[in-house]
Motif scaffolding. Structure first.
Motif, PDB file in Angstrom:
ATOM      1  N   LEU A   1       0.814  -1.227   0.000  1.00  0.00           N
ATOM      2  CA  LEU A   1       0.000   0.000   0.000  1.00  0.00           C
ATOM      3  C   LEU A   1       0.837   1.262   0.000  1.00  0.00           C
ATOM      4  CD1 LEU A   1      -2.522  -1.052   2.816  1.00  0.00           C
ATOM      5  CD2 LEU A   1      -2.873  -1.144   0.335  1.00  0.00           C
ATOM      6  N   ARG A   2       2.160   1.125   0.168  1.00  0.00           N
ATOM      7  CA  ARG A   2       2.991   2.288   0.438  1.00  0.00           C
ATOM      8  C   ARG A   2       3.975   2.559  -0.690  1.00  0.00           C
ATOM      9  NH1 ARG A   2       4.524   1.016   6.779  1.00  0.00           N
ATOM     10  NH2 ARG A   2       2.638   1.923   7.678  1.00  0.00           N
ATOM     11  N   ARG A   3       3.826   3.740  -1.253  1.00  0.00           N
ATOM     12  CA  ARG A   3       4.741   4.153  -2.321  1.00  0.00           C
ATOM     13  C   ARG A   3       6.177   4.233  -1.805  1.00  0.00           C
ATOM     14  NH1 ARG A   3       3.882   6.102  -7.288  1.00  0.00           N
ATOM     15  NH2 ARG A   3       1.657   6.016  -6.875  1.00  0.00           N
ATOM     16  N   PHE A   4       6.358   4.684  -0.547  1.00  0.00           N
ATOM     17  CA  PHE A   4       7.721   4.858  -0.031  1.00  0.00           C
ATOM     18  C   PHE A   4       8.438   3.523   0.152  1.00  0.00           C
ATOM     19  CE2 PHE A   4       5.333   4.739   4.058  1.00  0.00           C
ATOM     20  CZ  PHE A   4       6.078   3.815   4.769  1.00  0.00           C
ATOM     21  N   ILE A   5       7.710   2.422   0.151  1.00  0.00           N
ATOM     22  CA  ILE A   5       8.362   1.097   0.158  1.00  0.00           C
ATOM     23  C   ILE A   5       8.471   0.556  -1.271  1.00  0.00           C
ATOM     24  CG2 ILE A   5       8.255  -1.301   0.944  1.00  0.00           C
ATOM     25  CD1 ILE A   5       6.648  -0.422   3.342  1.00  0.00           C
ATOM     26  N   LEU A   6       7.382   0.653  -2.028  1.00  0.00           N
ATOM     27  CA  LEU A   6       7.364   0.000  -3.350  1.00  0.00           C
ATOM     28  C   LEU A   6       8.336   0.640  -4.335  1.00  0.00           C
ATOM     29  CD1 LEU A   6       3.558  -0.739  -3.842  1.00  0.00           C
ATOM     30  CD2 LEU A   6       5.388  -2.392  -3.381  1.00  0.00           C
ATOM     31  N   VAL A   7       8.552   1.968  -4.235  1.00  0.00           N
ATOM     32  CA  VAL A   7       9.476   2.603  -5.189  1.00  0.00           C
ATOM     33  C   VAL A   7      10.905   2.076  -4.987  1.00  0.00           C
ATOM     34  CG1 VAL A   7      10.523   4.792  -5.894  1.00  0.00           C
ATOM     35  CG2 VAL A   7       8.039   4.609  -5.665  1.00  0.00           C
ATOM     36  N   PRO A   8      11.464   2.135  -3.754  1.00  0.00           N
ATOM     37  CA  PRO A   8      12.814   1.566  -3.601  1.00  0.00           C
ATOM     38  C   PRO A   8      12.863   0.055  -3.809  1.00  0.00           C
ATOM     39  CG  PRO A   8      11.993   2.460  -1.479  1.00  0.00           C
ATOM     40  CD  PRO A   8      11.020   2.853  -2.540  1.00  0.00           C
ATOM     41  N   PHE A   9      11.817  -0.656  -3.430  1.00  0.00           N
ATOM     42  CA  PHE A   9      11.759  -2.116  -3.622  1.00  0.00           C
ATOM     43  C   PHE A   9      11.826  -2.419  -5.121  1.00  0.00           C
ATOM     44  CE2 PHE A   9       9.740  -5.896  -1.146  1.00  0.00           C
ATOM     45  CZ  PHE A   9      10.387  -6.823  -1.924  1.00  0.00           C
ATOM     46  N   ALA A  10      11.031  -1.701  -5.910  1.00  0.00           N
ATOM     47  CA  ALA A  10      10.993  -1.943  -7.354  1.00  0.00           C
ATOM     48  C   ALA A  10      12.326  -1.588  -8.010  1.00  0.00           C
ATOM     49  CB  ALA A  10       9.869  -1.131  -7.994  1.00  0.00           C
ATOM     50  N   GLU A  11      13.063  -0.667  -7.410  1.00  0.00           N
ATOM     51  CA  GLU A  11      14.361  -0.296  -7.988  1.00  0.00           C
ATOM     52  C   GLU A  11      15.323  -1.485  -7.954  1.00  0.00           C
ATOM     53  OE1 GLU A  11      16.318   2.962  -5.938  1.00  0.00           O
ATOM     54  OE2 GLU A  11      18.160   2.594  -7.077  1.00  0.00           O
ATOM     55  N   ILE A  12      15.285  -2.280  -6.858  1.00  0.00           N
ATOM     56  CA  ILE A  12      16.263  -3.374  -6.751  1.00  0.00           C
ATOM     57  C   ILE A  12      15.682  -4.744  -7.100  1.00  0.00           C
ATOM     58  CG2 ILE A  12      17.813  -2.221  -5.128  1.00  0.00           C
ATOM     59  CD1 ILE A  12      16.560  -3.857  -2.853  1.00  0.00           C
ATOM     60  N   ALA A  13      14.352  -4.886  -7.073  1.00  0.00           N
ATOM     61  CA  ALA A  13      13.777  -6.217  -7.343  1.00  0.00           C
ATOM     62  C   ALA A  13      12.386  -6.090  -7.963  1.00  0.00           C
ATOM     63  CB  ALA A  13      13.712  -7.029  -6.045  1.00  0.00           C
ATOM     64  N   PRO A  14      12.307  -5.507  -9.168  1.00  0.00           N
ATOM     65  CA  PRO A  14      10.977  -5.272  -9.759  1.00  0.00           C
ATOM     66  C   PRO A  14      10.181  -6.555  -9.989  1.00  0.00           C
ATOM     67  CG  PRO A  14      12.736  -4.865 -11.373  1.00  0.00           C
ATOM     68  CD  PRO A  14      13.399  -5.024 -10.032  1.00  0.00           C
ATOM     69  N   GLN A  15      10.895  -7.669 -10.245  1.00  0.00           N
ATOM     70  CA  GLN A  15      10.191  -8.918 -10.581  1.00  0.00           C
ATOM     71  C   GLN A  15       9.849  -9.759  -9.353  1.00  0.00           C
ATOM     72  OE1 GLN A  15       9.250  -9.230 -13.553  1.00  0.00           O
ATOM     73  NE2 GLN A  15      10.594  -7.767 -14.597  1.00  0.00           N
ATOM     74  N   TRP A  16      10.261  -9.325  -8.170  1.00  0.00           N
ATOM     75  CA  TRP A  16       9.986 -10.114  -6.966  1.00  0.00           C
ATOM     76  C   TRP A  16       8.480 -10.260  -6.783  1.00  0.00           C
ATOM     77  CZ3 TRP A  16      12.722 -13.051  -3.700  1.00  0.00           C
ATOM     78  CH2 TRP A  16      12.119 -13.424  -2.496  1.00  0.00           C
ATOM     79  N   ARG A  17       8.037 -11.493  -6.508  1.00  0.00           N
ATOM     80  CA  ARG A  17       6.594 -11.729  -6.344  1.00  0.00           C
ATOM     81  C   ARG A  17       6.184 -11.547  -4.902  1.00  0.00           C
ATOM     82  NH1 ARG A  17       4.092 -13.032 -10.629  1.00  0.00           N
ATOM     83  NH2 ARG A  17       2.046 -13.731  -9.936  1.00  0.00           N
ATOM     84  N   HIS A  18       5.155 -10.734  -4.704  1.00  0.00           N
ATOM     85  CA  HIS A  18       4.566 -10.600  -3.376  1.00  0.00           C
ATOM     86  C   HIS A  18       3.807 -11.894  -3.096  1.00  0.00           C
ATOM     87  CE1 HIS A  18       1.906  -9.349  -0.155  1.00  0.00           C
ATOM     88  NE2 HIS A  18       2.556  -8.210  -0.046  1.00  0.00           N
ATOM     89  N   PRO A  19       4.178 -12.616  -2.003  1.00  0.00           N
ATOM     90  CA  PRO A  19       3.625 -13.967  -1.834  1.00  0.00           C
ATOM     91  C   PRO A  19       2.126 -14.013  -1.540  1.00  0.00           C
ATOM     92  CG  PRO A  19       5.113 -13.400   0.000  1.00  0.00           C
ATOM     93  CD  PRO A  19       5.190 -12.285  -0.995  1.00  0.00           C
ATOM     94  N   VAL A  20       1.549 -12.916  -1.089  1.00  0.00           N
ATOM     95  CA  VAL A  20       0.101 -12.912  -0.835  1.00  0.00           C
ATOM     96  C   VAL A  20      -0.644 -12.355  -2.054  1.00  0.00           C
ATOM     97  CG1 VAL A  20      -1.749 -12.026   0.630  1.00  0.00           C
ATOM     98  CG2 VAL A  20       0.444 -12.709   1.658  1.00  0.00           C
ATOM     99  N   ALA A  21      -0.211 -11.198  -2.526  1.00  0.00           N
ATOM    100  CA  ALA A  21      -0.884 -10.579  -3.678  1.00  0.00           C
ATOM    101  C   ALA A  21      -0.653 -11.383  -4.957  1.00  0.00           C
ATOM    102  CB  ALA A  21      -0.390  -9.150  -3.865  1.00  0.00           C
TER     103      ALA A  21
END
Ligand code: ADP
Ligand code: MG
Length: 182
Positions: free
Chosen positions: A125-145
C-alpha cells in the motif's frame, strides 16, 4: 536452515536521517550468517500519517536485499537490536523515529505471529516502500498478492510524494575502509 532472500525497509525522520540510514546499513552488513546483495537509492518521502503522530518531517527511506540462513524471528530480533543501538526510543513507538527497520519479505514465506507479520502488511500500500523495492527487485513476487512488485507499484493508489536522493548508499561508512598510509 535454508538460504532465504529477504528484504528490509529502512526509514528515518528524526535527527541526521541520512546518517541513521547509513549506520543501519553498515550494521545490516555485519549481520551474522547473512550478506547484503542489493541496496536501493535513498528516497525522501512525505510522511504517511493518517493519525497525525509522526511529526511533519519527511522521511528518508530505502530497501535492502539480503541472503540469510537466519530465521525470520532472528532477523527481526537483530533489526530491533540495531534500532535500539541507534537510539530508537520505544517508549514513543508511534512518534518520530531515528530508525525503523521492517522485515518486508522473508523469501516467499507467510508468517503471522503476534510479534511478526510477513510479508509486511502495509508493504503493497505504500509508495515509499514499493518505489525503492521496485528499484532493486521489480520482478519479486509478493507472496500474498501474487503479483510482481512493479505491478503493485503500477496500480498503487497512494499519492504521497517520493523523491530520489542523489546520494550513494554505503558511501559514508563503506564496508572496506580505505587504509590510511602516512
Ligand atoms: P511500524 O514499522 O509499523 O511503523 P513499529 O516499527 O513501531 O511500527 O512496530 C514495531 C512492532 O511491529 C514490533 O513490536 C514488531 O514485533 C512488530 N512487527 C510485526 N511485523 C513486523 C515486521 N514484518 N517487521 C518489523 N516489525 C514487525
Ligand atoms: Mg517498524
Amino acid at each position: 536452515m535454508a538460504n532465504e532472500t529477504i528484504f528490509i525497509g529502512l526509514g528515518s525522520n528524526e535527527g541526521d536521517r541520512l546518517d541513521f540510514c547509513e549506520r543501519a546499513l553498515r550494521l545490516l552488513q555485519l549481520m551474522p550468517r547473512s550478506r547484503v546483495t542489493g541496496v536501493s537509492s535513498y528516497y525522501e518521502t512525505e510522511p504517511v500519517d493518517p493519525y497525525g503522530v509522526l511529526g511533519t518531517g519527511w522521511f528518508i527511506n530505502g530497501v535492502v536485499r539480503m541472503e540469510t540462513t537466519l530465521s525470520a524471528g532472528e532477523v527481526l530480533a537483530l533489526c530491533q537490536e540495531i534500532e535500539c543501538s541507534l537510539g530508537r526510543n520505544n517508549s514513543h513507538r508511534i512518534g518520530p523515529r531515528t530508525i525503523d527497520l521492517d522485515l518486508l519479505c522473508y523469501g516467499q514465506h507467510c508468517i503471522a505471529t503476534p510479534d511478526l507479520v510477513v510479508p509486511h502488511p502495509r508493504l503493497h500500500l505504500r509508495r515509499f516502500i514499493l518505489v525503492p523495492f521496485a528499484e532493486i527487485a521489480p520482478q519479486w513476487r509478493h507472496p500474498v498478492a501474487q503479483r510482481a512488485i512493479h505491478e503493485l507499484l503500477a496500480c498503487l493508489e497512494d499519492q504521497h510524494q517520493v523523491r530520489r536522493l542523489d546520494v550513494l548508499p554505503g558511501s559514508r561508512y563503506p564496508s572496506h575502509p580505505v587504509t590510511c598510509l602516512s
